[in-house]
Design a protein around this motif. Structure first.
Motif, PDB file in Angstrom:
ATOM      1  N   ALA A 369      15.055  -5.366 -56.209  1.00  0.00           N
ATOM      2  CA  ALA A 369      16.190  -5.837 -57.006  1.00  0.00           C
ATOM      3  C   ALA A 369      16.925  -6.975 -56.298  1.00  0.00           C
ATOM      4  O   ALA A 369      17.348  -7.947 -56.940  1.00  0.00           O
ATOM      5  CB  ALA A 369      17.138  -4.680 -57.287  1.00  0.00           C
ATOM      6  N   ALA A 370      17.083  -6.868 -54.992  1.00  0.00           N
ATOM      7  CA  ALA A 370      17.755  -7.927 -54.234  1.00  0.00           C
ATOM      8  C   ALA A 370      16.952  -9.220 -54.279  1.00  0.00           C
ATOM      9  O   ALA A 370      17.523 -10.326 -54.378  1.00  0.00           O
ATOM     10  CB  ALA A 370      17.971  -7.483 -52.793  1.00  0.00           C
ATOM     11  N   ASN A 371      15.623  -9.122 -54.216  1.00  0.00           N
ATOM     12  CA  ASN A 371      14.782 -10.317 -54.303  1.00  0.00           C
ATOM     13  C   ASN A 371      14.929 -10.993 -55.669  1.00  0.00           C
ATOM     14  O   ASN A 371      14.930 -12.227 -55.764  1.00  0.00           O
ATOM     15  CB  ASN A 371      13.322  -9.948 -54.048  1.00  0.00           C
ATOM     16  CG  ASN A 371      13.033  -9.703 -52.579  1.00  0.00           C
ATOM     17  OD1 ASN A 371      13.819 -10.065 -51.705  1.00  0.00           O
ATOM     18  ND2 ASN A 371      11.903  -9.076 -52.296  1.00  0.00           N
ATOM     19  N   ALA A 372      15.043 -10.199 -56.718  1.00  0.00           N
ATOM     20  CA  ALA A 372      15.252 -10.777 -58.045  1.00  0.00           C
ATOM     21  C   ALA A 372      16.579 -11.533 -58.096  1.00  0.00           C
ATOM     22  O   ALA A 372      16.676 -12.630 -58.667  1.00  0.00           O
ATOM     23  CB  ALA A 372      15.218  -9.679 -59.105  1.00  0.00           C
ATOM     24  N   ARG A 373      17.604 -10.946 -57.490  1.00  0.00           N
ATOM     25  CA  ARG A 373      18.909 -11.595 -57.460  1.00  0.00           C
ATOM     26  C   ARG A 373      18.842 -12.903 -56.659  1.00  0.00           C
ATOM     27  O   ARG A 373      19.432 -13.929 -57.070  1.00  0.00           O
ATOM     28  CB  ARG A 373      19.925 -10.638 -56.826  1.00  0.00           C
ATOM     29  CG  ARG A 373      21.359 -11.131 -56.739  1.00  0.00           C
ATOM     30  CD  ARG A 373      22.015 -11.166 -58.090  1.00  0.00           C
ATOM     31  NE  ARG A 373      21.972 -12.506 -58.687  1.00  0.00           N
ATOM     32  CZ  ARG A 373      22.297 -12.753 -59.927  1.00  0.00           C
ATOM     33  NH1 ARG A 373      22.676 -11.792 -60.727  1.00  0.00           N
ATOM     34  NH2 ARG A 373      22.240 -14.000 -60.403  1.00  0.00           N
ATOM     35  N   THR A 374      18.107 -12.902 -55.547  1.00  0.00           N
ATOM     36  CA  THR A 374      17.958 -14.115 -54.740  1.00  0.00           C
ATOM     37  C   THR A 374      17.253 -15.206 -55.532  1.00  0.00           C
ATOM     38  O   THR A 374      17.653 -16.383 -55.493  1.00  0.00           O
ATOM     39  CB  THR A 374      17.171 -13.795 -53.458  1.00  0.00           C
ATOM     40  OG1 THR A 374      17.913 -12.857 -52.663  1.00  0.00           O
ATOM     41  CG2 THR A 374      16.928 -15.050 -52.630  1.00  0.00           C
ATOM     42  N   LEU A 375      16.195 -14.849 -56.247  1.00  0.00           N
ATOM     43  CA  LEU A 375      15.499 -15.830 -57.068  1.00  0.00           C
ATOM     44  C   LEU A 375      16.412 -16.377 -58.158  1.00  0.00           C
ATOM     45  O   LEU A 375      16.443 -17.587 -58.409  1.00  0.00           O
ATOM     46  CB  LEU A 375      14.255 -15.205 -57.694  1.00  0.00           C
ATOM     47  CG  LEU A 375      13.014 -15.097 -56.808  1.00  0.00           C
ATOM     48  CD1 LEU A 375      11.917 -14.327 -57.521  1.00  0.00           C
ATOM     49  CD2 LEU A 375      12.511 -16.481 -56.411  1.00  0.00           C
ATOM     50  N   ALA A 376      17.141 -15.487 -58.821  1.00  0.00           N
ATOM     51  CA  ALA A 376      18.038 -15.935 -59.889  1.00  0.00           C
ATOM     52  C   ALA A 376      19.085 -16.900 -59.348  1.00  0.00           C
ATOM     53  O   ALA A 376      19.370 -17.938 -59.962  1.00  0.00           O
ATOM     54  CB  ALA A 376      18.705 -14.737 -60.543  1.00  0.00           C
ATOM     55  N   ASP A 377      19.662 -16.584 -58.199  1.00  0.00           N
ATOM     56  CA  ASP A 377      20.688 -17.448 -57.621  1.00  0.00           C
ATOM     57  C   ASP A 377      20.100 -18.792 -57.205  1.00  0.00           C
ATOM     58  O   ASP A 377      20.686 -19.861 -57.460  1.00  0.00           O
ATOM     59  CB  ASP A 377      21.331 -16.769 -56.411  1.00  0.00           C
ATOM     60  CG  ASP A 377      22.198 -15.574 -56.790  1.00  0.00           C
ATOM     61  OD1 ASP A 377      22.547 -15.452 -57.987  1.00  0.00           O
ATOM     62  OD2 ASP A 377      22.505 -14.756 -55.903  1.00  0.00           O
ATOM     63  N   GLY A 378      18.920 -18.740 -56.545  1.00  0.00           N
ATOM     64  CA  GLY A 378      18.303 -19.979 -56.091  1.00  0.00           C
ATOM     65  C   GLY A 378      17.857 -20.866 -57.233  1.00  0.00           C
ATOM     66  O   GLY A 378      18.037 -22.094 -57.203  1.00  0.00           O
ATOM     67  N   LEU A 379      17.304 -20.277 -58.263  1.00  0.00           N
ATOM     68  CA  LEU A 379      16.815 -21.062 -59.393  1.00  0.00           C
ATOM     69  C   LEU A 379      17.953 -21.582 -60.257  1.00  0.00           C
ATOM     70  O   LEU A 379      17.886 -22.698 -60.793  1.00  0.00           O
ATOM     71  CB  LEU A 379      15.842 -20.226 -60.224  1.00  0.00           C
ATOM     72  CG  LEU A 379      14.520 -19.906 -59.524  1.00  0.00           C
ATOM     73  CD1 LEU A 379      13.739 -18.859 -60.289  1.00  0.00           C
ATOM     74  CD2 LEU A 379      13.686 -21.179 -59.354  1.00  0.00           C
TER      75      LEU A 379
END
Length: 459
Positions: A369-379
């Motif tokens: 879940a944290a990785n998904a949040r990181t991708l969303a923030d970065g993208l």
């Protein structure tokens, strides 16, 4: 005569070498396959030879022909559909399952694997906070896990009104009203089709795909016969969870069986951070998940949990003169799934659970879940990228302006090959959908993914 163990030695050693080569290529190889199915088939579609070949040579040929057509699904840079990788212990356990060659249907005949599956089932119930007396069955995947849960529900709601489904079948039976959210997964519809129940009555969902309890209550207002309600733990596009407690209370008020499709999202219940999204989950009657997703075990491993053992065993158990049935207690494994004969799917689950431990399962769920949040923030920091969903779990849905541009970016991204993300359509828009499901995805993989999307937008 029993086969000579040496007959297996060389083929297994070749298979081990090819498996190692494949796994060692994953960190650096492009994610997409190099050949299409038609191209691989050109080599394979030949008349079967009159005479056989050496087993080890067959293994070599298999690897040589098929390898160029393999998708690097185990890669930490694979974000397509909802496909996890495989934990090391789960892969090794799956090899042992093949070597042991146990038909995991009966406790008497294959007690070792039956006991492992029972232990794994008990551990899953404890991890997810589901009722301790529930039956746990290991199916081929999430669709058949949904099939098991809904089949048990069909059995029980007809039993309650005195219809003997086992003896009389569905012909002439009172119609079962099935309710499901507008954004349910297609596997629910498949299970309903297999069971002869037809399409469900669609209930309105909110912008994140969550069923609206008030709409469910309105839809069920006039129900006075058998009913089943299908809820969702983890929307395919948003990752969102149906409001469990309120929806289940409404359904139970009308005497309905409640089934929860939690193909990837059911594992959120293991985490103190995400359990709040599933408040009331334990009140349902059955649950389904797919262990190759969030738990990261090999394919062919769905998990069906039914809170009422008598319902699932009434639907699936069989007693014949040639089978030695377990007369009481846990029953036989084939009492809980559609198959009499199957491989011991629960063994890799047990291995994964014990490699991780309780804290490791929680950490895995929270890391995804944290990785998904990181991708969303970065993208979302890239100009022209729109994150369409509230990123509450492991799914991210993106758009790049209009549909045509979103399709262009998706094509460029797949052609680039550094990562794999799949296109979809959601809320009347073409999107790029990201599913973070692999245990091995790390910060470097996330950075590569963000750079790959940047290149795809510029291309």
């Amino acid at each position: 005569m029993t086969a000579d163990p040496d007959a297996y030695r060389e083929p297994l050693e070749r298979a081990h070498a090819h498996a190692r080569d494949w796994l060692e290529s994953i960190p650096t190889r492009p994610v997409p396959p190099r050949l299409t199915a038609d191209q691989v088939a050109e080599t394979l579609m030949q008349p079967l030879a009159e005479h056989g070949r050496d087993a080890a040579d067959v293994v070599d040929s298999l690897s040589e022909i098929v390898e160029p057509g393999l998708m690097a699904v185990p890669s930490g840079r694979f974000f397509g559909w909802v496909m996890g990788g495989t934990l090391p212990s789960a892969m090794a356990a799956d090899w042992l399952v093949s070597a042991w060659d146990q038909n995991a249907g009966m406790r008497f005949a294959t007690p070792g694997v039956a006991a492992i599956e029972e232990a794994a089932g008990a551990e899953i119930l404890a991890l997810l906070g589901l009722p301790s007396g529930s039956d746990v069955g290991f199916t081929t995947g999430g669709t058949t896990a949904n099939f098991v849960g809904i089949a048990a529900g069909r059995q029980q709601v007809l039993d309650r009104i005195g219809w003997n489904l086992s003896a009389d079948g569905l012909s002439g039976a009172p119609r079962i009203a099935v309710f499901a959210g507008r954004e349910r997964h297609a596997s629910v519809d498949l299970a309903l089709r297999y069971l002869g129940l037809g399409l469900p009555i669609e209930v309105a969902a909110d912008r994140e795909g969550r069923i609206i309890p008030a709409a469910l209550a309105e839809s069920m207002r006039d129900v006075d016969g058998p009913a089943i309600v299908c809820l969702q733990a983890g929307n395919l596009h948003s990752g969102a969870f149906d409001p469990m407690r309120e929806s289940i209370e409404i359904a139970h008020h009308h005497g309905a069986w409640v089934h929860v499709d939690g193909a990837f999202g059911l594992w959120a219940a293991a985490s103190p951070l995400y359990r709040k999204h599933l408040d009331g989950l334990e009140m349902a009657d059955s649950w389904a998940t797919d262990a190759h997703k969030t738990l990261n075990v090999p394919y062919d491993c769905g998990i069906a949990v039914v809170a009422h053992p008598e319902a699932v065993r009434s639907a699936f158990a069989v007693h014949t003169s040639y089978l030695i049935n377990a007369s009481d207690g846990p029953g036989d494994p084939f009492d809980r799934v559609p198959e009499l004969s199957r491989r011991a799917r629960g063994v890799p689950v047990w291995a994964a659970l014990h490699e991780l431990g309780r804290s490791g399962v929680i950490a895995l769920v929270e890391r995804l879940a944290a990785n998904a949040r990181t991708l969303a923030d970065g993208l979302s920091s890239l100009p022209g990228v729109e994150v369409l969903n509230d990123v509450v779990f492991t799914q991210v849905s993106l758009a790049f302006g209009d549909d045509e541009n979103t399709r262009r970016v998706t094509r460029n991204l797949i052609a680039d090959g550094a990562v794999w993300m799949s296109g979809s359509r959601w809320q009347d828009r073409d999107i790029l959908r990201i599913s973070v499901s692999n245990w091995s995805t790390d910060d470097a993989d996330l950075a590569i993914a963000i750079d790959a999307v940047r290149r795809a937008m510029a291309g």
